[in-house]
Design an enzyme around this catalytic site. Structure first.
Site, PDB file in Angstrom:
ATOM      1  N   CYS A   1       0.844  -1.200   0.000  1.00 38.25           N
ATOM      2  CA  CYS A   1       0.000   0.000   0.000  1.00 38.25           C
ATOM      3  C   CYS A   1       0.878   1.248   0.000  1.00 38.25           C
ATOM      4  CB  CYS A   1      -0.910   0.003   1.225  1.00 38.25           C
ATOM      5  SG  CYS A   1      -1.955   1.477   1.335  1.00 38.25           S
TER       6      CYS A   1
ATOM      7  N   CYS B   1      -0.745   5.873   7.165  1.00 34.98           N
ATOM      8  CA  CYS B   1      -2.022   5.406   7.686  1.00 34.98           C
ATOM      9  C   CYS B   1      -1.798   4.609   8.970  1.00 34.98           C
ATOM     10  CB  CYS B   1      -2.716   4.546   6.644  1.00 34.98           C
ATOM     11  SG  CYS B   1      -4.244   3.774   7.230  1.00 34.98           S
TER      12      CYS B   1
ATOM     13  N   GLN C   1     -16.519  -9.864  14.046  1.00 39.30           N
ATOM     14  CA  GLN C   1     -15.106 -10.106  13.757  1.00 39.30           C
ATOM     15  C   GLN C   1     -14.771  -9.597  12.363  1.00 39.30           C
ATOM     16  OE1 GLN C   1     -12.455 -11.242  15.342  1.00 39.30           O
ATOM     17  NE2 GLN C   1     -13.384 -11.814  17.297  1.00 39.30           N
TER      18      GLN C   1
ATOM     19  N   TYR D   1     -19.817 -11.621  27.325  1.00 41.53           N
ATOM     20  CA  TYR D   1     -19.511 -10.624  26.294  1.00 41.53           C
ATOM     21  C   TYR D   1     -19.897 -11.237  24.949  1.00 41.53           C
ATOM     22  CZ  TYR D   1     -16.426  -9.163  30.156  1.00 41.53           C
ATOM     23  OH  TYR D   1     -15.911  -8.820  31.386  1.00 41.53           O
TER      24      TYR D   1
ATOM     25  N   CYS E   1      -8.323 -10.717  22.256  1.00 42.19           N
ATOM     26  CA  CYS E   1      -7.749  -9.917  21.170  1.00 42.19           C
ATOM     27  C   CYS E   1      -6.535  -9.140  21.646  1.00 42.19           C
ATOM     28  CB  CYS E   1      -8.800  -8.959  20.599  1.00 42.19           C
ATOM     29  SG  CYS E   1      -9.496  -7.811  21.800  1.00 42.19           S
TER      30      CYS E   1
END
Length: 391
Positions: free
Chosen positions: A82, A88, A231, A260, A348
């Site tokens: 990219c 970014c 997800q 959760y 995560c």
């Protein structure tokens, strides 16, 4: 005179170095040292020699910076796919070969587990799909009238390059369409869901598709808000559901918790295994979807910390999928008291996982297995699934 010799302390924008790049650290950067001071350097690879353009010198003990020039490159360094990868904030590792990205993440997971939980982990980071085009959920900023993304640790906007975000699912809206929709969004953040149907919303506006989308995981169809949590990796729901079921080995008639629970991804899998499921979800919209997606489950809407006393007193299995901050001592203490035969922790953040595993260990549970999945290629993020059983 070396490049980092200044009459006064350098500040943001100044270039320092050369420095030798040390180990990768949790958070998408590597550790280097400059005259005894720690430098957290983005877009480096361990073992390289680089100069660093400082971005933050506000801390006495450490500074932050970005690679300015690579003097001695790692053999694992590649040209990012990219053109805006260096500005970014979405991708941390586009400059690293995909195989070595997983190795760097493996080192981070191992270091966090050992340092915070005393666990020696010799696992690997499992590849899932290809490194580009995997992200089925995107959130764009539109305040400039064009679709863009934020710079790292900044409110500045990076406009999408020609060809769009390289990790975004290419079957979603193209760049020209995104820019048109961004002008309609009126400055509101714009959420894109590549699902059935492909949908785009900004605040209360439906710019394309519908307010909610359908997601099929195995033989179960779940409805989720276009701008709700799901997800982001297109293969993650299937991969994580399989990992959870393999770990827990649910039996018909058991009582299970999905904590959760979001819109009911794991609750649906447990219900399909004839487990009596109780789910808890703080987000009201997600909890409402979960009740509809898994009609046989009991769904409690509200913060888990406030509903610990409402959980069943006899529980066989638990799925724990907390936010990035982890479950915390209060929740872990309550769950350990339920004496479930198995707990599957979907994490995560490896640091939060390690902290909670340390608490579980103090309360008579141990991590029997920890698996790691590369569900966020090109970024530093990683998903872990831990099986926790009575010690």
């Amino acid at each position: 005179m070396t490049q980092h010799q200044f009459n006064a302390l350098p500040g943001p924008g100044d270039v320092v170095g050369p420095v030798e790049v040390g180990p990768v650290a949790h958070g998408g950067h590597c550790v280097a040292r400059l005259d005894g001071r720690v430098l957290f350097v983005r877009h480096a690879v361990p073992g390289e020699t680089v100069t660093v353009r400082l971005t933050d010198t506000g801390k006495a003990k450490f500074w932050r910076g970005d690679v300015d020039e690579v003097i001695t490159a790692s053999p694992e360094r590649v040209r990012p796919p990219c053109p805006v990868a260096g500005t970014c904030g979405g991708c941390d590792f586009q400059h690293v070969t995909p195989v070595h990205q997983r190795e760097l993440k493996r080192r981070v997971v191992a270091e966090q587990l050992q340092r915070l939980a005393g666990i020696e982990w010799n696992g690997k980071v499992e590849q899932v799909g290809e490194p580009l085009g995997w992200r089925s959920r995107m959130r764009y900023v539109t305040e400039t009238g064009m679709a863009g993304l934020r710079q790292h640790r900044s409110h500045d906007v990076v406009e999408l390059p020609t060809g769009g975000c390289r990790i975004a699912d290419p079957t979603g809206p193209d760049v020209e369409t995104l820019h048109i929709l961004a002008r309609e969004a009126g400055g509101m953040d714009m959420s894109v869901a590549v699902a059935e149907p492909v949908s785009v919303v900004a605040g209360r506006q439906v710019l394309q598709g519908s307010r909610s989308v359908r997601e099929q995981v195995r033989d179960h169809v779940l409805q989720v808000s276009t701008d709700g949590f799901w997800q982001p990796h297109r293969d993650a729901p299937e991969v994580l559901t399989k990992a959870v079921l393999q770990a827990l080995k649910p039996k018909a008639g058991e009582v299970g918790l999905d904590l959760y629970c979001g819109v009911g991804l794991f609750a649906a899998a447990l219900a399909n295994a004839d487990v009596r499921v109780v789910g808890v979800e703080q987000d009201r919209r997600a909890a409402s979807w979960a009740a509809r997606n898994v009609p046989g489950a009991e769904i409690i809407s509200g913060p888990l910390e406030r509903h610990l006393a409402d959980l069943p007193h006899a529980v066989d299995i638990i799925v724990l999928d907390p936010p990035r901050t982890g479950a915390g001592q209060k929740v872990v203490t309550r769950l350990a008291a339920l004496r479930a035969r198995a707990i599957c922790y979907v994490a995560c953040d490896p640091a939060a996982l390690a902290r909670d595993l340390a608490t579980f260990a103090e309360l008579g549970y141990r991590a029997e297995q920890v698996r790691a999945f590369d569900l966020f290629p090109m970024t530093h993020h990683i998903e872990c699934v831990a099986l926790i059983v009575p010690a």
